[in-house]
Design an enzyme around this catalytic site. Structure first.
Site, PDB file in Angstrom:
ATOM      1  CG  ASN A  89      -1.461   1.352   1.575  1.00  0.00           C
ATOM      2  OD1 ASN A  89      -2.353   1.864   0.907  1.00  0.00           O
ATOM      3  ND2 ASN A  89      -0.917   1.981   2.622  1.00  0.00           N
ATOM      4  CB  SER A 141      -3.879   5.822  -8.182  1.00  0.00           C
ATOM      5  OG  SER A 141      -4.603   7.025  -8.366  1.00  0.00           O
ATOM      6  CE1 TYR A 154       0.437   8.119  -6.458  1.00  0.00           C
ATOM      7  CE2 TYR A 154      -1.297   8.671  -8.026  1.00  0.00           C
ATOM      8  CZ  TYR A 154      -0.896   8.108  -6.828  1.00  0.00           C
ATOM      9  OH  TYR A 154      -1.827   7.513  -6.003  1.00  0.00           O
ATOM     10  CE  LYS A 158       0.007   4.663  -6.516  1.00  0.00           C
ATOM     11  NZ  LYS A 158       0.179   3.705  -5.417  1.00  0.00           N
ATOM     12  CB  ILE A 187      -8.961   7.992  -0.204  1.00  0.00           C
ATOM     13  CG1 ILE A 187      -9.067   6.995  -1.363  1.00  0.00           C
ATOM     14  CG2 ILE A 187      -9.389   7.350   1.116  1.00  0.00           C
ATOM     15  CD1 ILE A 187     -10.467   6.593  -1.774  1.00  0.00           C
TER      16      ILE A 187
HETATM   17  N1  LIG Z   1      -5.413   9.073  -0.693  1.00  0.00           N
HETATM   18  C1  LIG Z   1      -5.864   8.966  -1.910  1.00  0.00           C
HETATM   19  O1  LIG Z   1      -6.747   9.714  -2.356  1.00  0.00           O
HETATM   20  C2  LIG Z   1      -5.315   7.896  -2.818  1.00  0.00           C
HETATM   21  C3  LIG Z   1      -5.898   7.742  -4.076  1.00  0.00           C
HETATM   22  C4  LIG Z   1      -5.398   6.761  -4.925  1.00  0.00           C
HETATM   23  C5  LIG Z   1      -4.358   5.958  -4.514  1.00  0.00           C
HETATM   24  N2  LIG Z   1      -3.809   6.129  -3.292  1.00  0.00           N
HETATM   25  C6  LIG Z   1      -2.692   5.248  -2.911  1.00  0.00           C
HETATM   26  O2  LIG Z   1      -2.961   4.642  -1.681  1.00  0.00           O
HETATM   27  C7  LIG Z   1      -1.741   4.409  -0.985  1.00  0.00           C
HETATM   28  C8  LIG Z   1      -1.834   5.005   0.417  1.00  0.00           C
HETATM   29  O3  LIG Z   1      -2.089   6.387   0.294  1.00  0.00           O
HETATM   30  P1  LIG Z   1      -2.531   7.288   1.537  1.00  0.00           P
HETATM   31  O4  LIG Z   1      -3.361   8.361   0.984  1.00  0.00           O
HETATM   32  O5  LIG Z   1      -3.037   6.457   2.635  1.00  0.00           O
HETATM   33  O6  LIG Z   1      -1.111   7.933   1.914  1.00  0.00           O
HETATM   34  P2  LIG Z   1      -0.544   8.468   3.328  1.00  0.00           P
HETATM   35  O7  LIG Z   1       0.478   9.476   2.987  1.00  0.00           O
HETATM   36  O8  LIG Z   1      -1.650   8.809   4.242  1.00  0.00           O
HETATM   37  O9  LIG Z   1       0.161   7.145   3.895  1.00  0.00           O
HETATM   38  C9  LIG Z   1       1.228   6.573   3.198  1.00  0.00           C
HETATM   39  C10 LIG Z   1       2.166   5.912   4.197  1.00  0.00           C
HETATM   40  O10 LIG Z   1       3.261   5.335   3.461  1.00  0.00           O
HETATM   41  C11 LIG Z   1       4.459   5.595   4.183  1.00  0.00           C
HETATM   42  N3  LIG Z   1       5.601   5.599   3.258  1.00  0.00           N
HETATM   43  C12 LIG Z   1       5.785   6.412   2.190  1.00  0.00           C
HETATM   44  N4  LIG Z   1       6.968   6.153   1.620  1.00  0.00           N
HETATM   45  C13 LIG Z   1       7.562   5.162   2.343  1.00  0.00           C
HETATM   46  C14 LIG Z   1       8.808   4.491   2.256  1.00  0.00           C
HETATM   47  N5  LIG Z   1       9.708   4.791   1.320  1.00  0.00           N
HETATM   48  N6  LIG Z   1       9.071   3.525   3.160  1.00  0.00           N
HETATM   49  C15 LIG Z   1       8.188   3.233   4.148  1.00  0.00           C
HETATM   50  N7  LIG Z   1       7.000   3.852   4.281  1.00  0.00           N
HETATM   51  C16 LIG Z   1       6.689   4.804   3.385  1.00  0.00           C
HETATM   52  C17 LIG Z   1       4.244   6.954   4.819  1.00  0.00           C
HETATM   53  O11 LIG Z   1       5.102   7.151   5.933  1.00  0.00           O
HETATM   54  C18 LIG Z   1       2.767   6.906   5.201  1.00  0.00           C
HETATM   55  O12 LIG Z   1       2.570   6.439   6.513  1.00  0.00           O
HETATM   56  C19 LIG Z   1      -0.641   5.009  -1.840  1.00  0.00           C
HETATM   57  O13 LIG Z   1      -0.038   4.011  -2.625  1.00  0.00           O
HETATM   58  C20 LIG Z   1      -1.397   5.989  -2.718  1.00  0.00           C
HETATM   59  O14 LIG Z   1      -0.745   6.236  -3.947  1.00  0.00           O
HETATM   60  C21 LIG Z   1      -4.255   7.079  -2.425  1.00  0.00           C
END
Ligand SMILES: NC(=O)c1ccc[n+]([C@@H]2O[C@H](COP(=O)([O-])OP(=O)(O)OC[C@H]3O[C@@H](n4cnc5c(N)ncnc54)[C@H](O)[C@@H]3O)[C@@H](O)[C@H]2O)c1
Length: 248
Positions: A89, A141, A154, A158, A187
């Site tokens: 994730n 995504s 990005y 993805k 999200i």
């Molecule tokens: N939030 C959205 O709207 C959304 C939409 C589409 C896809 N996504 C995808 O969902 C996933 C989670 O997103 P989110 O919104 O919960 O993000 P977020 O930033 O809330 O959480 C991401 C977590 O990943 C950790 N992280 C990042 N890089 C890291 C690394 N190199 N090593 C270890 N940990 C690492 C961060 O510390 C953080 O805790 C991601 O892959 C994101 O691309 C999110």
């Protein structure tokens, strides 16, 4: 209890979607290995799960570090016996116009969002293959389907996640290892505040069929479905969880 006696690795567990996955999986009986570079928040998530009477081991690491990943998986196997589920994730989503994007920014995106999945999947696979069982869920995504300005690095990463999912599903299906993918929409997470305005978010919700914010729990529920026997007839699939924004 859909995950009783199962052990799951969740990456990016300290915040947002990964945190919701960790809590939901714990309430369904899973033991958890929580991998995140945000040490303090990750430890807090594990403590909260312990208070709820679940079991979670937080491990602080950078998912670009293969030796650290191998050591984490080894610890998980030592503590829990085996890894049954992997939720890939963790990801980052900083905006950058393509023409001013540096090679370093491009590489960082691919390394965290895509190559980390290569590392972690390779690290858990020997155990899954030897037991002839495993469930892997990769987070991509909806922007892959939409295209979006200032996110070329990005969206390329993805798209790679969807490609990886499909290729591995073919390669691992004969061994009863499932590989599926989720494409979240917009999200509601804390991290969005750093990259989008309220106005942009409102415009996205307008385009959804469901006129509410889609929550980390909405994504976690679909990860749960893809991690348990309810999805035993599916592999190589990408499920869109975006409130009915993109339809294909
Ligand atoms: N939030 C959205 O709207 C959304 C939409 C589409 C896809 N996504 C995808 O969902 C996933 C989670 O997103 P989110 O919104 O919960 O993000 P977020 O930033 O809330 O959480 C991401 C977590 O990943 C950790 N992280 C990042 N890089 C890291 C690394 N190199 N090593 C270890 N940990 C690492 C961060 O510390 C953080 O805790 C991601 O892959 C994101 O691309 C999110």
């Amino acid at each position: 209890m859909l995950l009783a006696n199962k052990t799951a690795i969740v990456t990016g567990s300290a915040n947002g979607i990964g945190e919701a996955v960790a809590h939901l999986f714990s309430t369904h009986g899973a033991r958890l290995l929580l991998l995140d570079r945000d040490e303090a928040r990750n430890a807090a998530v594990a403590s909260a799960i312990a208070v709820e009477r679940g079991r979670a081991i937080p491990i602080a690491l950078d998912l670009r570090n293969r030796p650290a990943i191998d050591a984490a998986v080894e610890k998980g196997v030592d503590e829990f016996g085996a890894i049954d589920i992997l939720i890939n994730n963790a990801g980052i989503y900083p905006r950058q116009d393509f023409m001013s994007m540096t090679e370093q920014q491009w590489d960082e995106m691919q390394d965290i969002n895509l190559k980390s999945m290569f590392h972690l999947t390779q690290a858990v696979l020997p155990g899954m293959l030897s037991r002839g069982a495993g469930k892997i869920v990769n987070i991509s995504s909806v922007t892959f389907h939409l295209g979006m300005a200032s996110l070329a690095h990005y969206i390329a990463s993805k798209g790679g996640v969807i490609g990886l999912t499909r290729a591995l599903a073919r390669e691992l299906g004969p061994h009863n290892v499932y590989v599926n993918c989720v494409t979240p929409g917009a999200i509601l997470v804390e991290a969005e505040k750093a990259v989008v305005t309220d106005e942009q978010v409102r415009a996205w919700v307008d385009q959804q069929s469901l006129k509410r914010r889609i929550l980390p729990l909405d994504i976690a529920r679909v990860c749960l479905f893809l991690s348990c026997e309810l999805s035993d007839g599916m592999t190589g699939q990408t499920l869109n969880v975006d409130g009915g924004w993109v339809m294909y």
